[in-house]
Design a protein around this motif. Sequence first.
Motif: not given
Length: 576
Positions: A85-102
């Motif tokens: 179980f890994y905690n994510l910060d909800n705000r990362i979805i709005y960051t410019k550098s966000y990308s899928k597949g990492n």
Amino acid sequence: MKLKWLSIVEKLDYAFQPIIHSHSGKIFAVEALIRNVEEIPNLEQIHDLFDMAYKEDFLYQLDLLLRDKAIEKFSQIDIENLQLFYNLDNRIIYTKSYSKGNTKKILNKYGLDKNIICYELSEKGTLAEQDALIKMIQTYKNSDFCIAIDDFGVGVSGLKLLYFSQANIIKIDRFFIDNIDKDSKKRLFCTSIINMAHTMGMKVVAEGVETLNEFYTCKNIGADFMQGYFIQKPTLNVNKLKNVYKEIIKYSINEKRAEDTTPIEQEFIQGIVPLNINSSLHSLFLYFKNYSHNHFVPIIDDYDNFMGVIYEVDIKKISYSQYGLSLAQNKSYNSKISKYVKQSISVESSWGIDKALEIFNHDPNSSGIFITKANKYAGFIDLRALLQLSHKRNLEIAENQNPLTRLPGNKQIELFIYKSLKSRDKITSHILYFDFDNFKPFNDYYGFRQGDRAILLFSELLQKKYPNDSFVAHIGGDDFFIGIQKSTIEKVYAITNEALCEFKESVKNLYKEDDKQNGYIKGKDRFGEERVFKLLSCSCAIIEISSNSRKSNFDHTLNIMKKYSKNLDKPICASF
């Protein structure tokens, strides 16, 4: 800037806290918790770290560094079928550098499957963060990741989030778990949330369990998993994590001896063959061809955990198309069956028949329910079997009920007394024994129908007067029993005195006007002698069971109290 953040991440470490199956004590997952934040200058708590990264537009890059660190350490745990179980910060979805597949790249780096990770997304935060949360859930669900909603119950969206999110797991916030064994409002809230989550195909983690009584309460109201100091504190040493927490098994066994849960019999469970979630679309087509009588297929992961269900009707459009089968056989056409998986009602076999029927009744359109054992797929109960179970259970309940009042009978009374004596060191209980005064002459004089009316009047009065969580039972005839836990002798006495006075006044309406005015009737006693009998009333003996009680004195105390309580206008109290 990256060097600065690399230096920060290097100082941090991850501790893991186990999340276990409530009934078996087997570890289900570990939550990764950041440690050593205090070693970073100008930071007091972990939220400060993420706020700083967000302001510097480095939040997503920081998360990837931390994600790699957590997964790398997780890979060192020598326990099979374990989730992270890994905690994510909800705000990362709005960051410019966000990308899928990492995430997939990091998992491949350590030779791990994507099914091992479950992303925790917190319900806490502002309305803006709630919008980010919903978008995050949709994004990671579309990528077939397991999603858990953390801190459930303390956010601003609440039930709306539960309805729309389609998360796999919800974690009830520690606020609602703290002293849940003593707080009836918290129990009611959590029971409702758990029932709704189960109906929607979600599992529930009780977070922050710190005492044995909290553990028992959360287990009894249906929490699937437990997490908290009572099980184990977060540990930096992965070797201290256990595959099975044997002390939890011991507590469960001790409680099961006093449980009246009726198990689900194996004869009602169909062993419908499941399909692995990593199977090809072609395999799915072949499944429905080979099992033509099935209109759905249960889906499991590599460790046999139940993931959901695929309905044949949802793939007919492609399977019956002109090129459907050829397309599915083409290995270059990488279509996953996971996109067809739907969440479905499932219950743990250990919950028993009553819980299974209760959950099924919340979704009358369902064709049945899936059964799991420690989250692993165990079979399916169809509608016909459920109706048979329901009928059988109703017969069992009827056998243990008083036929007149429909209240529990002696079997359940004995069970309540057993549990109360067993838990007397932790929970103070009060048992109340009621016995009508002058009932036989009233019954002889007015007839059994009027006698039944008096009994029903008293039964309804008890159910109305006492708290909803009281155990109201009918011993037989004009004898009644009430069991109350987590109250005081003063409160119990006050309610009881009021109930006896109200019965004494109400029951007068069952007499003829002349008898009511006289305040007595004439009749024969047990020796055949004619005498005067006062109007109906009721006596009550209240016995407190506490840590000071001696089990060997119980029967003697009860008999004495029953004897001395007769024909008294007020209840009498004692402890033993």
